[in-house]
Design an enzyme around this catalytic site. Structure first.
Site, mmCIF file in Angstrom:
data_model
loop_
_atom_site.group_PDB
_atom_site.id
_atom_site.type_symbol
_atom_site.label_atom_id
_atom_site.label_comp_id
_atom_site.label_asym_id
_atom_site.label_seq_id
_atom_site.Cartn_x
_atom_site.Cartn_y
_atom_site.Cartn_z
ATOM 1 N N ASN A 37 2.183 3.524 12.719
ATOM 2 C CA ASN A 37 3.115 2.409 12.520
ATOM 3 C C ASN A 37 4.564 2.783 12.858
ATOM 4 O OD1 ASN A 37 3.891 -0.138 11.814
ATOM 5 N ND2 ASN A 37 3.411 0.051 9.611
ATOM 6 N N HIS A 122 -4.245 -5.827 -2.528
ATOM 7 C CA HIS A 122 -2.823 -5.746 -2.889
ATOM 8 C C HIS A 122 -2.319 -7.029 -3.521
ATOM 9 C CE1 HIS A 122 -1.236 -2.437 -0.010
ATOM 10 N NE2 HIS A 122 -2.412 -2.121 -0.507
ATOM 11 N N ARG A 147 -4.319 -3.440 -6.701
ATOM 12 C CA ARG A 147 -3.025 -2.761 -6.761
ATOM 13 C C ARG A 147 -1.967 -3.809 -7.082
ATOM 14 N NH1 ARG A 147 0.559 -0.161 -1.823
ATOM 15 N NH2 ARG A 147 1.560 -2.187 -1.928
ATOM 16 N N TYR A 159 9.925 -2.207 -2.957
ATOM 17 C CA TYR A 159 8.688 -1.975 -2.206
ATOM 18 C C TYR A 159 7.550 -2.862 -2.703
ATOM 19 C CZ TYR A 159 4.328 -0.100 -0.689
ATOM 20 O OH TYR A 159 3.064 -0.016 -0.166
ATOM 21 N N ASP A 210 1.519 1.717 -6.602
ATOM 22 C CA ASP A 210 2.063 2.617 -5.573
ATOM 23 C C ASP A 210 3.562 2.792 -5.790
ATOM 24 O OD1 ASP A 210 2.660 4.038 -3.290
ATOM 25 O OD2 ASP A 210 1.705 2.626 -1.903
ATOM 26 N N HIS A 212 5.307 4.776 -3.884
ATOM 27 C CA HIS A 212 5.797 4.918 -2.507
ATOM 28 C C HIS A 212 6.885 5.982 -2.378
ATOM 29 C CE1 HIS A 212 5.922 3.222 1.646
ATOM 30 N NE2 HIS A 212 4.701 2.890 1.318
ATOM 31 N N GLU A 236 0.092 6.044 -7.385
ATOM 32 C CA GLU A 236 0.067 6.587 -6.015
ATOM 33 C C GLU A 236 1.425 7.097 -5.563
ATOM 34 O OE1 GLU A 236 -1.526 3.706 -3.300
ATOM 35 O OE2 GLU A 236 -0.505 4.620 -1.600
ATOM 36 N N GLU A 262 -1.608 9.487 1.995
ATOM 37 C CA GLU A 262 -1.702 8.595 3.151
ATOM 38 C C GLU A 262 -0.883 9.090 4.336
ATOM 39 O OE1 GLU A 262 -0.306 4.937 1.300
ATOM 40 O OE2 GLU A 262 1.541 5.056 2.448
ATOM 41 N N ARG A 283 -5.866 10.571 -0.347
ATOM 42 C CA ARG A 283 -5.783 9.304 0.385
ATOM 43 C C ARG A 283 -5.724 9.426 1.909
ATOM 44 N NH1 ARG A 283 -4.929 4.641 -0.746
ATOM 45 N NH2 ARG A 283 -2.930 4.236 0.285
ATOM 46 N N HIS A 312 -6.531 5.480 2.573
ATOM 47 C CA HIS A 312 -5.536 4.488 2.982
ATOM 48 C C HIS A 312 -6.232 3.430 3.840
ATOM 49 C CE1 HIS A 312 -1.467 4.016 5.333
ATOM 50 N NE2 HIS A 312 -1.553 3.147 4.353
ATOM 51 N N ASP A 316 -1.859 -1.713 8.883
ATOM 52 C CA ASP A 316 -1.460 -0.997 10.103
ATOM 53 C C ASP A 316 -2.530 -0.009 10.563
ATOM 54 O OD1 ASP A 316 0.108 -0.172 7.561
ATOM 55 O OD2 ASP A 316 0.060 1.698 8.689
ATOM 56 N N GLU A 339 -8.964 1.430 0.034
ATOM 57 C CA GLU A 339 -7.956 0.365 0.125
ATOM 58 C C GLU A 339 -8.390 -0.639 1.201
ATOM 59 O OE1 GLU A 339 -4.144 1.757 1.441
ATOM 60 O OE2 GLU A 339 -3.109 -0.029 0.727
ATOM 61 N N TRP A 402 11.590 5.718 1.763
ATOM 62 C CA TRP A 402 11.109 4.335 1.668
ATOM 63 C C TRP A 402 9.710 4.325 1.104
ATOM 64 C CZ3 TRP A 402 6.986 1.818 4.279
ATOM 65 C CH2 TRP A 402 6.849 0.455 3.905
HETATM 66 C C1 GCO Z 1 -0.349 1.659 1.114
HETATM 67 C C2 GCO Z 1 0.816 2.059 1.903
HETATM 68 C C3 GCO Z 1 1.211 1.184 3.024
HETATM 69 C C4 GCO Z 1 2.279 1.845 3.874
HETATM 70 C C5 GCO Z 1 2.106 1.480 5.291
HETATM 71 C C6 GCO Z 1 3.105 2.151 6.190
HETATM 72 O O1 GCO Z 1 -0.539 2.255 0.059
HETATM 73 O O2 GCO Z 1 -1.082 0.797 1.563
HETATM 74 O O3 GCO Z 1 1.787 2.693 1.182
HETATM 75 O O4 GCO Z 1 1.466 -0.127 2.690
HETATM 76 O O5 GCO Z 1 3.541 1.486 3.411
HETATM 77 O O6 GCO Z 1 0.819 1.805 5.678
HETATM 78 O O7 GCO Z 1 2.799 1.926 7.520
HETATM 79 MG MG MG Z 2 0.695 3.822 -0.329
#
Ligand code: GCO
Ligand code: MG
Length: 402
Positions: A37, A122, A147, A159, A210, A212, A236, A262, A283, A312, A316, A339, A402
């Site tokens: 991505n 999600h 999630r 996020y 998550d 993140h 996560e 991930e 993951r 993961h 994307d 996921e 991020w």
């Molecule tokens: C998740 C992830 C994604 C990522 C994304 C980045 O747990 O699914 O954190 O949402 O942010 O795959 O490209």
């Molecule tokens: Mg994630």
């Protein structure tokens, strides 16, 4: 069975995907996802300019040898671009092998260890009420694991706040969106959010969250502890995982299960976390961690240490990666959860697939190989459309993860 041709198909049916197609002298072809991505064309070039010329003439049945040839033979090791390219080749070769032997890939990996694989969706909201409604939507669709993410009052673009109900997509066109982050507000907001979710849904549904990569180890420890009464399935990416020893701090303070990986590319990224028992779920995915062959090795290491898989599966990752993940999930003994973020209808049409969803679980289907195809004519109608993931800053402007 020689490989005679290979090509990379870049398309954007709702979002960008990079797909490798390898063709053998018998006319059998295999697909591999190579989507990274926001950095898609780097992998496309790595494959087209450096890898495909090496594959032509090789025996398509030598999957492990080809993996080692590309990994050790490049001299330069690891990293997301290299490993996504190797993953695409590996996945395409498993697809070819399955088609040649007329068997779904999971049958070549040892067969099914379970009837189907539990997936999580999600649920995102811009208020607590919206997040509760989003979780309810997934529960109504039959999901047994969800999630939950929510916007944080006073934090711009926190996020996980969705655009649309089922299709969360953080990448956007133009320059990256700049988001703002406040750890203080986040840490105050999340434990009551999950308390409300438990009040609403009880304990029969698995809840995940998550972070993140946004906290320090001691902040993550505090969050994990505060969330213990809500009994999360997992927390996560509580902190960025470059410093793996830092996870010891989290572990010393909380029994909330931890999921990481991930953004990992190889077994070497996972080793310390797994061997020291610092995490509960790994993951990594077939697309970014070296394909099905390498994922099997990660799962085997994890199994020794009571760590389960939780691949993961964001949007994307293309349907080709999703299919690869489901064959892997169905076969490995220490599977935990998968996921599953739904792709847009445009994406599903470009990538017809045999996998299916029922009662909160998925199955890869029994079509030979991966059971996923690409409609190249349709794909050509969706040209590459550059997009970036957001960049995150603290309230005072400092760049943050991020
Ligand atoms: C998740 C992830 C994604 C990522 C994304 C980045 O747990 O699914 O954190 O949402 O942010 O795959 O490209
Ligand atoms: Mg994630």
């Amino acid at each position: 069975m020689r490989i005679v041709d290979g090509k990379v198909i870049v398309c954007s049916p709702g979002r960008n995907f990079v797909t490798l197609k390898l063709v053998t002298e018998d006319g059998v072809y295999g697909l591999g996802d190579a989507t990274l991505n926001g950095r898609e064309l780097a992998v496309a070039s790595y494959l087209t300019d450096h890898v495909i010329p090496l594959l032509v003439g090789r025996d398509a049945r030598r999957i492990e040898d080809t993996w080692q040839y590309l990994y050790k033979g490049a001299y330069w090791r690891r990293g997301p671009v290299t490993m996504s390219a190797i993953a695409a080749v590996d996945t395409a070769l498993w697809d070819i092998r399955g088609k040649t032997l007329n068997a779904p890939v999971y049958q070549l990996l040892g067969g099914a260890s379970r009837e189907s694989v539990m997936v999580y969706g999600h649920a995102n909201g811009s208020t607590e009420a919206e997040t509760i409604a989003a979780v309810k939507n997934y529960v109504d669709l039959g999901y047994r694991a969800v999630r939950a993410q929510c916007a944080i009052p006073g934090v711009q673009h926190a996020y996980g706040v969705g655009r649309g109900t089922l299709y969360y997509e953080p990448a956007q066109k133009g320059r990256p969106l700049e988001t703002v982050w406040s750890t203080e507000r986040y840490l105050d907001f999340v434990p009551p959010l999950f308390a409300s979710l438990r009040k609403e849904f009880g304990y029969d549904v698995h809840l995940l969250h998550d972070v993140h990569h946004r906290l320090t180890p001691i902040e993550a420890a505090r969050l994990g502890k505060a969330l213990e009464p809500s009994r999360l399935f997992w927390l996560e990416d509580p902190v960025p995982a470059e410093n793996q020893a830092a996870f010891r701090t989290i572990r010393q303070h909380t029994t909330t299960p931890i999921a990481v990986g991930e953004v990992f590319n190889t077994i070497y990224d996972c080793a310390q976390l797994i061997e020291e028992g610092l995490i509960d779920y790994i993951r990594t995915t077939v697309v970014h961690a070296g394909g099905i062959s390498h994922m099997k090795k990660i799962a085997a290491l994890a199994e020794l240490h009571h760590v389960r898989t939780g691949s993961h599966g964001a949007t994307d990752l293309s349907p080709v990666a999703m299919a690869g993940a489901l064959h892997f999930d169905l076969s490995v003994h220490n599977f935990g959860v998968q996921e599953y973020m739904r792709h847009t209808p445009e994406t599903d049409l470009v990538f017809p697939h045999a996998y299916s969803f029922e009662h909160g679980s998925m199955h890869p289907g029994d079509a030979p190989g991966l059971g996923v195809d690409i409609d190249e004519t349709l794909a050509a109608q969706y040209p590459y459309d550059p997009a970036y993931l957001p960049v995150n800053r603290l309230v005072d402007g400092t760049v943050h993860s991020w």
